[in-house]
Design a protein around this motif. Structure first.
Motif: not given
Length: 214
Positions: A46-64
């Motif tokens: 669960v912890l791995r899944w949450i962190t991987n999902a978080y990273i995917t969202v942050m890196r996959g969407t524009p900072l703006l």
């Protein structure tokens, strides 16, 4: 020359805010990046899944888009109302933590498995292994990549203008609109160039010092 002295105070005020966002982002995102990278190696799915999902969202969407969402979206959804500066720093820390986490994850994976096995034989705990064996090697390995992100951060701070913060870019834009001249933008470019050069030299110095103790 007289015009330059007229607009310089407002640009310097904007520069202070830009540096503030930059410094606070680094102070927050670097240690969090290490923590998240270790969470990615957790034995708990669960912890791995949450962190991987978080990273995917942050890196996959524009900072703006992330800045706009945190400042405007959270208030519209009645979740939280953050001041402009705090919203910008919070978003930058979230975004850059994800990038630094991936960098540190790669560095941790580059440490030979034999060293982890050896530390276990010596009776080291997982924390001691990470603290005394893995992290010193990881930091040396990932420093060039961290340096690239630091330079990107200098330039990305210009995005805070979208929520009305009086950073360097916004100060230049106001001066351009008021005086109908591109001179303020030229000065803004010079300031950003100087900042990137200064931090490039700092990161190279740190790399040399780390390599000296290798």
């Amino acid at each position: 020359m007289h015009y330059l002295f007229e607009i310089l105070p407002s640009l310097l005020d904007g520069l202070k805010l830009t540096i503030g966002v930059f410094v606070l982002t680094l102070v927050g995102s670097l240690p969090l990046g290490i923590v998240v990278s270790m969470a990615q190696r957790s034995r708990f799915f669960v912890l791995r899944w949450i962190t991987n999902a978080y990273i995917t969202v942050m890196r996959g969407t524009p900072l703006l888009l992330q800045i706009v969402f945190v400042y405007y979206g959270l208030s519209l959804a009645n979740i939280a109302v953050l001041p402009r500066f705090e919203a910008a720093v919070f978003t930058f820390v979230l975004n850059y933590t994800a990038y630094f986490a991936e960098i540190f994850r790669g560095g941790i994976q580059s440490v030979p498995d034999g060293q982890y096995a050896g530390s276990k034989v010596l009776g080291f705990s997982k924390w001691q292994t990470m603290r005394y064996i893995a992290l010193p090697q990881v930091i040396k390995t990932v420093m060039p990549s961290v340096g690239n992100e630091v330079i990107n951060l200098v330039k990305d701070t210009s995005l805070v203008y979208v929520i009305g913060l009086g950073d360097l870019m916004r100060a230049g834009t106001i001066a351009v609109s008021r005086d109908v001249t591109l001179v303020p933008y030229l000065l803004v470019g010079v300031f950003y160039l100087l900042l990137t050069m200064i931090f490039t030299l700092i990161m190279r110095y740190i790399e040399k010092r780390l390599n000296y103790y290798r």
